[in-house]
Structures are given as C-alpha cells and as structure tokens.
Design a protein around this motif. Structure first.
Motif, PDB file in Angstrom:
ATOM      1  N   THR A 107       0.724  -1.184  -0.029  1.00 19.33           N
ATOM      2  CA  THR A 107       0.081  -0.019   0.058  1.00 19.33           C
ATOM      3  C   THR A 107       0.935   1.315  -0.034  1.00 19.33           C
ATOM      4  O   THR A 107       0.691   2.317  -0.816  1.00 19.33           O
ATOM      5  N   SER A 108       1.938   1.327   0.735  1.00 23.44           N
ATOM      6  CA  SER A 108       2.882   2.504   1.000  1.00 23.44           C
ATOM      7  C   SER A 108       3.489   2.717  -0.519  1.00 23.44           C
ATOM      8  O   SER A 108       3.639   3.968  -1.027  1.00 23.44           O
ATOM      9  N   ARG A 109       3.941   1.696  -1.218  1.00 26.75           N
ATOM     10  CA  ARG A 109       4.501   1.497  -2.458  1.00 26.75           C
ATOM     11  C   ARG A 109       3.765   2.245  -3.546  1.00 26.75           C
ATOM     12  O   ARG A 109       3.937   2.967  -4.431  1.00 26.75           O
ATOM     13  N   GLU A 110       2.203   1.873  -3.392  1.00 24.87           N
ATOM     14  CA  GLU A 110       1.333   2.414  -4.200  1.00 24.87           C
ATOM     15  C   GLU A 110       1.089   3.912  -3.940  1.00 24.87           C
ATOM     16  O   GLU A 110       0.932   4.646  -5.067  1.00 24.87           O
ATOM     17  N   ILE A 111       1.153   4.471  -2.731  1.00 23.04           N
ATOM     18  CA  ILE A 111       1.147   5.970  -2.591  1.00 23.04           C
ATOM     19  C   ILE A 111       2.385   6.581  -3.178  1.00 23.04           C
ATOM     20  O   ILE A 111       1.912   7.529  -3.880  1.00 23.04           O
ATOM     21  N   ILE A 112       3.332   5.903  -3.147  1.00 24.70           N
ATOM     22  CA  ILE A 112       4.611   6.619  -3.806  1.00 24.70           C
ATOM     23  C   ILE A 112       4.249   6.523  -5.250  1.00 24.70           C
ATOM     24  O   ILE A 112       4.576   7.763  -5.877  1.00 24.70           O
ATOM     25  N   LYS A 113       3.928   5.543  -5.917  1.00 27.95           N
ATOM     26  CA  LYS A 113       3.602   5.293  -7.375  1.00 27.95           C
ATOM     27  C   LYS A 113       2.775   6.334  -7.880  1.00 27.95           C
ATOM     28  O   LYS A 113       2.850   6.991  -8.971  1.00 27.95           O
ATOM     29  N   LYS A 114       1.661   6.738  -7.244  1.00 31.31           N
ATOM     30  CA  LYS A 114       0.344   7.258  -7.505  1.00 31.31           C
ATOM     31  C   LYS A 114       0.663   8.870  -7.320  1.00 31.31           C
ATOM     32  O   LYS A 114       0.026  10.037  -7.915  1.00 31.31           O
ATOM     33  N   THR A 115       1.569   9.326  -6.292  1.00 27.94           N
ATOM     34  CA  THR A 115       1.633  10.627  -5.631  1.00 27.94           C
ATOM     35  C   THR A 115       2.945  11.362  -5.741  1.00 27.94           C
ATOM     36  O   THR A 115       3.354  12.377  -5.654  1.00 27.94           O
ATOM     37  N   GLY A 116       3.993  10.329  -5.868  1.00 27.87           N
ATOM     38  CA  GLY A 116       5.409  10.745  -5.693  1.00 27.87           C
ATOM     39  C   GLY A 116       5.782  10.853  -4.131  1.00 27.87           C
ATOM     40  O   GLY A 116       7.262  11.025  -3.930  1.00 27.87           O
ATOM     41  N   TRP A 117       4.999  11.196  -3.388  1.00 32.81           N
ATOM     42  CA  TRP A 117       5.419  11.633  -1.789  1.00 32.81           C
ATOM     43  C   TRP A 117       5.875  10.267  -1.416  1.00 32.81           C
ATOM     44  O   TRP A 117       5.087   9.136  -1.370  1.00 32.81           O
ATOM     45  N   SER A 118       6.739  10.342  -0.279  1.00 34.51           N
ATOM     46  CA  SER A 118       7.228   9.185   0.357  1.00 34.51           C
ATOM     47  C   SER A 118       6.362   9.151   1.678  1.00 34.51           C
ATOM     48  O   SER A 118       6.468  10.161   2.414  1.00 34.51           O
ATOM     49  N   PRO A 119       5.628   7.989   2.006  1.00 34.99           N
ATOM     50  CA  PRO A 119       4.650   8.158   3.127  1.00 34.99           C
ATOM     51  C   PRO A 119       5.421   7.982   4.458  1.00 34.99           C
ATOM     52  O   PRO A 119       6.371   6.852   4.445  1.00 34.99           O
ATOM     53  N   LYS A 120       5.417   8.645   5.439  1.00 34.59           N
ATOM     54  CA  LYS A 120       5.921   8.480   6.940  1.00 34.59           C
ATOM     55  C   LYS A 120       4.814   8.101   7.381  1.00 34.59           C
ATOM     56  O   LYS A 120       3.833   9.029   7.670  1.00 34.59           O
ATOM     57  N   ILE A 121       4.568   6.831   8.074  1.00 30.33           N
ATOM     58  CA  ILE A 121       3.359   6.444   8.608  1.00 30.33           C
ATOM     59  C   ILE A 121       3.524   6.348  10.323  1.00 30.33           C
ATOM     60  O   ILE A 121       4.532   5.903  10.719  1.00 30.33           O
ATOM     61  N   LEU A 122       2.568   6.867  11.027  1.00 31.54           N
ATOM     62  CA  LEU A 122       2.633   7.264  12.388  1.00 31.54           C
ATOM     63  C   LEU A 122       1.304   6.644  12.893  1.00 31.54           C
ATOM     64  O   LEU A 122       0.197   6.805  12.315  1.00 31.54           O
ATOM     65  N   ARG A 123       1.649   5.914  14.049  1.00 28.39           N
ATOM     66  CA  ARG A 123       0.309   5.429  14.732  1.00 28.39           C
ATOM     67  C   ARG A 123      -0.432   6.755  15.486  1.00 28.39           C
ATOM     68  O   ARG A 123       0.269   7.398  16.438  1.00 28.39           O
ATOM     69  N   THR A 124      -1.862   6.690  15.267  1.00 24.71           N
ATOM     70  CA  THR A 124      -2.720   7.665  16.274  1.00 24.71           C
ATOM     71  C   THR A 124      -2.928   6.729  17.354  1.00 24.71           C
ATOM     72  O   THR A 124      -3.432   5.685  17.563  1.00 24.71           O
ATOM     73  N   PRO A 125      -2.542   7.071  18.549  1.00 22.57           N
ATOM     74  CA  PRO A 125      -2.675   6.476  19.888  1.00 22.57           C
ATOM     75  C   PRO A 125      -4.126   6.457  20.411  1.00 22.57           C
ATOM     76  O   PRO A 125      -4.735   7.444  20.071  1.00 22.57           O
ATOM     77  N   PRO A 126      -4.623   5.324  20.781  1.00 27.16           N
ATOM     78  CA  PRO A 126      -5.976   5.364  21.423  1.00 27.16           C
ATOM     79  C   PRO A 126      -6.251   6.371  22.647  1.00 27.16           C
ATOM     80  O   PRO A 126      -7.261   6.786  22.696  1.00 27.16           O
ATOM     81  N   ILE A 127      -5.308   6.615  23.174  1.00 24.39           N
ATOM     82  CA  ILE A 127      -5.333   7.706  24.160  1.00 24.39           C
ATOM     83  C   ILE A 127      -4.461   8.681  23.746  1.00 24.39           C
ATOM     84  O   ILE A 127      -3.151   8.584  23.528  1.00 24.39           O
TER      85      ILE A 127
END
Length: 634
Positions: A118-138
């Motif tokens: 999925t992150s490779r697909e984001i690069i392919k379709k947008t050029g941007w490198s995804p930096k993926i962070l977790r949203t904490p439940p708290i």
C-alpha cells in the motif's frame, strides 16, 4: 568527505537500473538519501536497495525529487482511495523539505499494506514518500508536541542532519589505537548517570542524568567540568532510556551550545520529553529553577535521531551503534558500539531487566561481539534477591484487599514510566477476575500521559501484551476501572471520598502529587502507602521505609510536621531492575563473554559485592570505578 560522497554516488548510479533518474544523493545524518524522479522503480525492487545498503554499509532512504510530486490536495484524495477505510486515518500532513507525506492512522499496518504494497502504491500514484505514524487510542499531548516541533522545524532539521552527515563521514586523522571511558556520574551511586567514551578519533557521551534526590548542584548533576570534556568536540549523545537519572540533564547541553545529535529509540525520545518538561515544571513551582528551560528541551527534540532495536548506524567516523531491548521500561536500550574496524566492541547495559514482565520482553544477552561491558548493579548486593513476580502480585492483592476491607485508601507512589503501566495491567486483570473489589483506580500526575505514549508504541511491548491488544482486542490501558485525575478539586474529593486505589507520581515522594496525597492520608491508620519501586537515599520514600513516624516538610516558608499512622508496605518484585540472581545469570548467559566488566548504578557496597562475585564465579576481569575515574578499555 567530498570524495566519499562522490564514490558512493558513483556506486549507486552504476548499480541502479539505467531508467532510474537520480536527481541527487546526500548524506543526512547517518543516512544516504537518494532523490529520484521515478522512485516507484526503486521501491518496487526492495532487494536492490537492501543489497546496495549492504555493499556501501550505509542506511539508504529513497525520496522523490520535488519536480514529480502531486499537489497536496490531490495527494490526500489519492491516499484515501488507496488506503482501506479500516485503517482509520486521523491526519495527513506534508513535509516539503523531505518530500514526505505524514499519515497518522489508528491501524498503521493497513497503510503500509502486505509487504509494503500500500505504501508503495502511494509513492507510485503521488510521488510523496509516506511516513506512517500510529494515532494512539489515548491522545498524547507530548507525541503531538514532538510531531509538531519536527514538522515546524523541518528545514532546520535537514540542515542539522546535513552538517551531521559531513561530521560522521569526515576523514579519520589517525588509526584507532585506544578507547577510554570516564565516569561522569552514577558510579558507586544511583542517580545522574553519565559516561564519556573517547577513542583517538571520537567522543561520545552515554546518558546525561540528574539525581532527583540530590541536596545541591554537586550531588545532583554529572561532573561535566573534567578537562577532557569539551562540548564542541562531542560527536554524539546516546540516551539508554527516559528516566531522569539518565536523561534529565540533556537539555543543559543544548543550553550551553551543544549542536550535535542525540540517539535513542522513539519511545525514549517521547518519554524523556515528557519527564524533562515535568521536571522543569516542578522545579519552577517549587521555586528551585533548573539551569535550562523548555526551549532547550525543544532544541534536543530537533537534534534527536531515533533508532529501532537492531538497526545499525554510523555515529562517528570510527563508531557504529546498535540499540537492543533492555527490558527496563518502554524503549529502554542496551547500547552496543562497534569501534574502529572491529578492534573493540563495547556494551553499556543502562538499566536492564533480565526477566520477562507483563509489560516487556527480557533484556538481550547475545551480541555479535563484545570485549568490554559496563553494567548496572542497583540490586547487586548479596541479599538483593527479590520475590518472583507472581509472589509480588499476590502480596499486592493481599495488601489492597486488607486496606479496602477496613475502609481505607491505597496510595502507591510510582514512577510515571514503567512501574505505573505494569501495575495498571495487574490491577485491571485482578479487578476483572473479581480478586480485588471493584473500586476506582485513580491515575494522577504524568502517568496518564506516559500511558498514552505506551499505547502509541505497542511494537515495543511484550509479545503477550501485543497479542492481547491486537488479536483479542483488549487493551488494559484503556480499561474502565482507570480514572484520570484532573486537578486539585478532584484530588480533594478522592481524599474525602470512598475507598480507592491511587497511583500517583513521584515514585520516591520527592515532589509532585503523591506528596500531597501522603500529607492528607498519612494520619489515618485505615490507609496504606505501598512502595513498589526503588527509594533513593535522601528521599522521603526511603525515610518512611526506615520507619520514620514524624515527617517534617517545608511549605510556604515554614516547616510542618506530619505524624504517620498509615500502614507503610514495601513490595519487592515489581522493580524494572534485575535482582542479584538475574545479574549473575545475565553474565553467565552473555554471548560472547566480555574480557572486562565495569560496574555502575549501584550503592558502593553493592557494586563491590557484585564485582567480586562475578570475578570469582566467571574469572572475568572486573572494575568498580568511582566518579571522575578514567579507565582504558582498549
């Protein structure tokens, strides 16, 4: 430096397929960053980059050249088309300096996708490198603050990393002939841990702590006035974990002009930011200002480089760093340094726990190579054998049961990071199974915020806890039994209210809300005060453990005396430190065996006792330096 970057660039260009358009290659800190006009070609061939990184022995990052980036609004739309809705994206922002799109999501694994699809697909379709962070439940205010600081200062951070890249990859003026270690604090004592490692080419500081129970500047801070310690010559600071006795003096370095990097794990960065800010706040409230302030904490965030366990990185021309799990608190690390061309391998344990806990996996004991070791000795004395975790839990349940039965309240002063979360897991389980009466468990001080940071980093938790959170869908940290305390009025209601359990900082009663609870609860024999962590000499906690029944405390310019009638109970076994048996066992199981062991972080006699026992048992050379001593280790 110029020839090295050119050499690496030539190697990269030769090895990449001819259709890859390389715009530029830069050193950013320890990493080589390849900017390209068609990043999807590289990202689709992961083996190529892995092999290339292995050959040049550097970490490689792929980023798009600015000319091929899709505009932000369209990028957000495409991300929502590509990423499944179940990922629950909470925020998308852009870092135009690094050409990264920062995606915060409740389930980051779904943004990454299977094998990164999925992150490779984001690069392919947008050029941007995804930096993926977790949203904490708290929601964590500190994590938001850290992320905001990094976003706002992205341009400055890039310059910092480029300058650092030049420094790390400078030419070596000489062969690596020696390595020496100076103890700046935390030797034959507990508190203000700091070590200074020098080679003929580099200078590294390991930990920079304060002694929170210190009575003056001389006993509170590391000895940074030794002649060989020159701030401008310092290549790096490594922080083993977030507790103040290991990280609390770090902002001082930035106050006095340090411009270099700090290396630690991501949870350590977030947790030490929390603890440092709280330390400044308490000092301000008590009219005892520290020699640094909030802007120096912010400066340290901008200079921090986070590493995962097992990730190898250059930190100086002749030193490679790897961090390993220490089992002490979330993100705590054992530091392994590969010095020179393998001439010497140095390991510093920091604080460690060689036993699986409910929260964390046990400390790592296997390394590729190790010649010298610096090891903590908090519970190194012959009699420092703690009960099993199971026995400790039974003792805790019994104490709570008896207190609640007589209509009292249980006050547990705890360290916000580590012991508090361990106890939350235990209390949640025993209340859920009906073994403790269902009374409110009040969480006061920084514990709630520290717990929020734990929920953001489940990958650092024990396997059992991860399974419980991810596969069984039960997160003990967000259980209904826990109630966050919001301010003084609520505190008064708790004190005057029904039986309850109170977890509050500070863990040694050296300040904070736990002292306020103590003042109001200590005069009633129905109540109990339960210690589950180390109480340093000089702290109020240690005085109560020794049986003091009259406690003088300064308040608003006068001294009030508190008569202690509440039950005082110390329960061993919950500590995040290894006990005597575990320390001996750790050395026995170390692989390979070091040639030399130095001991730190322990009272004088405990350090000496452990050193002599290890020498007798394993015939390894041992040393117990005092503060300000320098030992040649190579």
């Amino acid at each position: 430096m110029g020839s090295e970057i050119q050499e690496i660039k030539n190697t990269i260009v030769q090895r990449l397929p001819s259709r890859v358009q390389v715009a530029k290659v830069e050193f950013e800190g320890p990493e080589v960053v390849i900017y390209t006009k068609n990043p999807e070609i590289i990202t689709e061939n992961g083996d190529l980059i892995r092999d290339l990184a292995k050959d040049i022995r550097k970490r490689i990052i792929i980023r798009s050249d600015k000319s091929v980036l899709t505009e932000p609004e369209k990028t957000i739309d495409r991300i929502h088309e590509i990423v499944p809705e179940e990922a629950k994206i909470t925020n998308v922002s852009f870092d135009e300096v690094t050409c990264e799109v920062i995606i915060e999501a409740r389930k980051p694994g779904l943004v990454i996708g299977k094998y990164g699809s999925t992150s490779r697909e984001i690069i392919k379709k947008t050029g941007w490198s995804p930096k993926i962070l977790r949203t904490p439940p708290i929601t964590s205010e500190v994590i938001q603050r850290v992320r905001r600081t990094l976003r706002k200062n992205s341009k400055e951070r890039k310059k910092i990393l480029q300058t650092l890249g030049n420094r790390i990859h400078r030419e070596l003026p000489s062969e690596n002939e020696w390595t020496r270690l100076t103890s700046l604090g935390g030797f034959r004592e507990v508190g203000r841990s700091s070590l200074f490692l020098q080679t003929s080419n580099s200078k590294i500081m390991l930990d920079c702590g304060v002694n929170v129970a210190g009575s003056d500047d001389k006993s509170s801070y590391p000895y940074l006035n030794v002649p060989e310690f020159v701030l401008d010559d310092l290549d790096a600071v490594i922080i083993s974990h977030a507790h103040l006795d290991h990280s609390g003096f770090l902002p001082y370095l930035y106050h006095y002009g340090y411009e270099g990097p700090v290396y630690c794990t991501t949870p350590t960065r977030d947790l030490m930011t929390l603890l440092q800010l709280d330390h400044i706040d308490i000092a301000h409230r008590e009219d005892n200002p520290l020699p640094f302030n909030i802007k120096h904490v912010k400066k340290s965030i901008k200079h921090t480089i986070t590493l995962d366990y097992g990730e190898v990185t250059d930190i100086a021309p002749d030193i490679r760093l790897t961090l390993h799990n220490a089992g002490h608190i979330l993100g705590s690390a054992i530091t392994h340094m590969h010095i020179g061309d393998g001439q010497h391998n140095f390991v510093y344990t920091g604080d460690f726990k060689y036993e699986r806990s409910r929260l964390l996996e046990p400390a790592v004991s296997k390394f590729p190579r190790i010649e010298s070791l610096v090891m903590e000795s908090t519970y190194g004395g012959h009699d420092d054998v703690q009960p099993s975790r199971n026995d400790a839990e039974k003792e805790l349940v019994k104490t709570i049961y008896r207190t609640l039965e007589r209509g009292g309240k249980v006050l547990m002063p705890v360290f916000a990071v580590g012991r508090a979360q361990e106890l939350m897991i235990v209390l949640d389980e025993y209340i859920r199974h009906g073994m403790i009466e269902e009374v409110p468990v009040f969480i006061d001080g920084m514990i709630w915020e520290a717990t929020a940071i734990h929920t953001a980093r489940p990958e650092y938790l024990s396997k059992d806890l991860r399974d419980q959170i991810f596969h069984m869908g039960r997160n003990p940290f967000i259980s209904d039994v826990f109630h966050k305390v919001n301010g003084g009025n609520e505190r008064q209601e708790i004190v005057e209210g029904e039986p309850a359990i109170i977890l509050s900082t500070s863990g040694m009663l050296t300040g904070g809300n736990s002292v306020e609870y103590f003042k109001q609860l200590c005069g009633d024999e129905k109540n109990s005060l339960v210690f589950v962590g180390y109480q340093a000499e000089g702290s109020l906690g240690r005085r109560l453990q020794k049986g003091w029944k009259e406690i003088p405390l300064k308040e608003e310019g006068k001294t009030n005396v508190y008569n202690v009638k509440m039950h005082i109970k110390t329960i061993e076994g919950f500590s995040g430190h290894s006990d005597r048996r575990q320390l001996m066992d750790y050395v026995r199981r170390l692989s390979p065996k070091p040639e030399k062991i130095l001991f730190c972080h322990g009272d004088n006699y405990k350090t000496l006792d452990l050193a002599s026992s290890i020498y007798r048992s394993y015939k390894i050379e041992t040393k117990t330096p005092m503060n300000l001593e320098t030992v040649r280790i190579q």
